[in-house]
Enzyme design. Structure first.
Site, PDB file in Angstrom:
ATOM      1  N   LYS A 183       1.037  -1.014  -0.051  1.00  0.00           N
ATOM      2  CA  LYS A 183       0.125  -0.111   0.105  1.00  0.00           C
ATOM      3  C   LYS A 183       0.880   1.291   0.063  1.00  0.00           C
ATOM      4  CE  LYS A 183      -1.926   2.955   1.885  1.00  0.00           C
ATOM      5  NZ  LYS A 183      -1.754   4.447   1.543  1.00  0.00           N
ATOM      6  N   GLU A 258       9.571   1.506  10.922  1.00  0.00           N
ATOM      7  CA  GLU A 258      10.516   2.516  10.786  1.00  0.00           C
ATOM      8  C   GLU A 258       9.942   3.859  10.896  1.00  0.00           C
ATOM      9  OE1 GLU A 258      12.613   5.173   9.665  1.00  0.00           O
ATOM     10  OE2 GLU A 258      12.991   4.321   7.654  1.00  0.00           O
ATOM     11  N   CYS A 291      13.665  10.879   7.049  1.00  0.00           N
ATOM     12  CA  CYS A 291      13.408  10.635   8.516  1.00  0.00           C
ATOM     13  C   CYS A 291      14.700  10.585   9.197  1.00  0.00           C
ATOM     14  CB  CYS A 291      12.871   9.196   8.637  1.00  0.00           C
ATOM     15  SG  CYS A 291      13.853   8.060   7.631  1.00  0.00           S
ATOM     16  N   GLU A 389       9.312  16.364  15.206  1.00  0.00           N
ATOM     17  CA  GLU A 389       9.910  15.975  13.718  1.00  0.00           C
ATOM     18  C   GLU A 389       9.266  17.176  12.748  1.00  0.00           C
ATOM     19  OE1 GLU A 389       9.091  12.371  11.685  1.00  0.00           O
ATOM     20  OE2 GLU A 389      11.142  12.556  10.898  1.00  0.00           O
TER      21      GLU A 389
HETATM   22  P1  ADP Z   1       2.553  11.214   6.842  1.00  0.00           P
HETATM   23  O1  ADP Z   1       1.755  11.697   7.965  1.00  0.00           O
HETATM   24  O2  ADP Z   1       3.829  11.762   6.788  1.00  0.00           O
HETATM   25  O3  ADP Z   1       1.889  11.293   5.494  1.00  0.00           O
HETATM   26  P2  ADP Z   1       1.877   8.533   7.387  1.00  0.00           P
HETATM   27  O4  ADP Z   1       2.595   7.758   8.514  1.00  0.00           O
HETATM   28  O5  ADP Z   1       0.507   9.180   7.926  1.00  0.00           O
HETATM   29  O6  ADP Z   1       2.921   9.799   7.103  1.00  0.00           O
HETATM   30  O7  ADP Z   1       1.790   7.875   6.013  1.00  0.00           O
HETATM   31  C1  ADP Z   1       2.507   6.585   5.775  1.00  0.00           C
HETATM   32  C2  ADP Z   1       1.861   5.709   5.238  1.00  0.00           C
HETATM   33  O8  ADP Z   1       0.913   5.286   6.096  1.00  0.00           O
HETATM   34  C3  ADP Z   1       1.018   5.986   4.097  1.00  0.00           C
HETATM   35  O9  ADP Z   1       1.076   4.945   2.966  1.00  0.00           O
HETATM   36  C4  ADP Z   1      -0.238   6.298   4.614  1.00  0.00           C
HETATM   37  O10 ADP Z   1      -1.301   6.001   3.546  1.00  0.00           O
HETATM   38  C5  ADP Z   1      -0.352   5.159   5.337  1.00  0.00           C
HETATM   39  N1  ADP Z   1      -1.325   5.249   6.663  1.00  0.00           N
HETATM   40  C6  ADP Z   1      -1.708   6.422   7.163  1.00  0.00           C
HETATM   41  N2  ADP Z   1      -2.847   6.289   8.066  1.00  0.00           N
HETATM   42  C7  ADP Z   1      -2.961   4.672   8.186  1.00  0.00           C
HETATM   43  C8  ADP Z   1      -3.619   3.880   9.081  1.00  0.00           C
HETATM   44  N3  ADP Z   1      -4.408   4.343  10.048  1.00  0.00           N
HETATM   45  N4  ADP Z   1      -3.712   2.582   8.751  1.00  0.00           N
HETATM   46  C9  ADP Z   1      -2.640   2.107   8.085  1.00  0.00           C
HETATM   47  N5  ADP Z   1      -1.847   2.849   7.090  1.00  0.00           N
HETATM   48  C10 ADP Z   1      -2.025   4.278   7.206  1.00  0.00           C
END
Ligand code: ADP
Length: 490
Positions: A183, A258, A291, A389
């Protein structure tokens, strides 16, 4: 269910659909994929939900037994073939990534895409040449250890280095014999989609590698809470990791995380100052959306003025502009939302009295999503600009008077991903390194990466390690078969 839309970009046919069980699949709705270069919509991408998540996991589960039983040499051959195809499309993939996430074409051409191919080659070779199965003998019994693939691995990846970070998980998972549901981040979904086409072209069987597109909170959540998933590997932010951990807890699915960082960049007076300054300015790479960047410059008091003067002079030479231009050093931020978030941090730091020695706001000449490289001095101890961050081109500078103070300041956040240390004294390097809390330390260097070495974070910066044997083992159920050698009857 709409047909999966396809668009031509960077000389590639790029599908906005999911890739499930070897077929392109659409969704009832799509979302706009916006290029950070000019904020124009470049593709329509299927917005998946629980239904698509379930279909992808089912396809991966169905493909698992045959893939797990495929001889390692054959799995390795197919992964090498994927690597060959990445090499063949290096220029197109590099341009597509630049259009999609705004990072530098120059970096993709020189470092990132070759590294993507290397991820596949490395784990293919690891599988065939480096995976040792030791036997331990115990009084006529033999303990035979095997690395059995665990099943369906869900891989959730971020937008700052999309194909690089995806393949850094995909390659070991496939090499281990797991099947995969990837994903990618909704802000950079395109290279993952092309990767699906490359795996088909390479001959990877249907269902072994699947891509589901969509918003994390919908499709990501459905994937991470799915009972038939054997592993979850995630790179992203700490708040999202908490949600995934909660979702995974229902099935006790093992996770590898990570996460973020606020890494220190420590410069002692005895360091090679030219080198320290050069590497300090590198912390603006990828517009600060890295990161592991050493964003907190901690400089020994007595060289503060000289360091600052040289740093500012060097930072002023950085060229900000179109990331497709090979002369550009700093491109745009990923999205309007993220740009505003960075600006929020900067404006609050200014309001609290920190001084922006350079930068301190958007690049108004370029407009769009270009944010000026910023360096703060005089930030209040404990303030958010020193502890949270930002994930943008924002560094802070603080001074220390002693080694002990340097260590205390370096360790003074909830993170522990990386650290950078510049000193001319090997004894000091050893002493300080031993005390720093970090998954990776770079001493008199930065960003030297070897796939055999572990990478990951301590404290809130992660759970587990990736790289080499650490990645591979995560996707496996390590099994010990203990056999009495004296009871054979035939
Ligand atoms: P940022 O806030 O920097 O966009 P995220 O950690 O939210 O970073 O995003 C990293 C990945 O996690 C993306 O692929 C995002 O779609 C996914 N993501 C965000 N929320 C969820 C969730 N609740 N469950 C699973 N994956 C998620």
């Amino acid at each position: 269910m709409r047909a999966a839309p396809t668009v031509e970009l960077a000389g590639l046919q790029v599908s906005g659909g999911h890739w499930i069980g070897g077929e392109r699949v659409g969704s009832a709705s799509t979302f706009d994929d916006v290029s950070p270069v000019d904020e124009q919509v470049v593709a329509q991408v299927a917005s998946g939900g629980p239904e698509e998540a379930a279909a992808a996991v089912a396809a991966a589960e169905q493909a698992f037994p045959a893939w797990a039983a495929t001889p390692p040499a054959e799995r390795a051959r197919l992964l090498h073939r994927v690597a060959d195809l990445v090499d063949e499309r290096r220029e197109q993939l590099a341009m597509l990534e630049t259009i999609d996430n705004g990072s530098l074409l120059r970096s993709h051409l020189r470092g990132v895409m070759p590294r993507v191919a290397h991820n596949f080659r490395f784990f293919a070779d690891y599988l065939v040449h480096d995976l040792h199965h030791p036997d331990f003998e115990t009084r006529g019994h033999v303990n035979h250890v095997t690395w059995d693939p665990s099943g369906v691995a869900v891989l959730i990846t971020p937008w700052n280095a999309p194909l690089m970070l995806a393949t850094w998980k995909v390659a070991p998972a496939l090499a281990a014999g797991c099947t995969v549901v990837l994903k990618p981040a909704e802000w950079s979904p395109l290279t993952a989609s092309v990767l699906a086409d490359l795996t088909r072209e390479a001959g990877i069987p249907d269902g072994v590698f699947n891509v589901v597109q969509g918003y994390g909170e919908r499709v990501g959540d459905a994937l991470t809470g799915h009972p038939d998933v054997s592993r979850i590997s995630f790179t992203g932010s700490v708040p999202t990791a908490r949600l995934i951990a909660r979702s995974a807890a229902a099935n006790l699915t093992p996770v590898s995380f990570e996460l973020g960082g606020k890494s220190p960049f420590v410069v002692f007076a005895d360091a090679d100052l030219d080198s320290a300054v050069e590497h300090a300015v590198e912390q603006y790479d990828n517009a600060g959306q890295v990161c592991l960047a050493g964003v907190r410059l901690l400089v020994e008091e007595r060289i503060r003025d000289e360091f600052l003067e040289r740093f500012v002079a060097r930072a002023r030479q950085l060229r900000q502009g179109d990331p497709r231009d090979l002369a550009t050093d700093i491109g745009p931020q990923i999205s309007r939302e993220h740009f505003e978030r960075i600006d929020g941090y900067v404006q609050r730091a200014l309001a609290e009295g920190a001084e922006a020695v350079i930068g301190g706001g958007p690049n108004t000449e370029l407009g769009g999503l270009f944010y000026r490289p910023t360096l703060f001095t005089g930030a209040a101890p404990g303030s958010e600009i020193l502890t949270e961050e930002v994930f943008g081109p924002v560094l802070t500078l603080q001074t220390f008077a002693s080694e002990d103070e340097a260590v205390a300041m370096a360790n003074g956040t909830m993170f522990g991903l990386a650290g950078v240390l510049f000193t001319g004294d090997p004894e000091r390097a050893r002493r300080v390194s031993a005390q720093l809390v970090a998954g990776t330390l770079w001493v008199n260097c930065f960003f030297v990466r070897d796939l055999r070495a572990p990478f990951g974070g301590s404290r809130r910066s992660g759970v587990g390690r990736e790289g080499g044997t650490w990645s591979f083992d995560f996707y496996c159920d390590v099994k010990n078969t203990c056999t009495n050698q004296e009871r054979w009857t035939v």
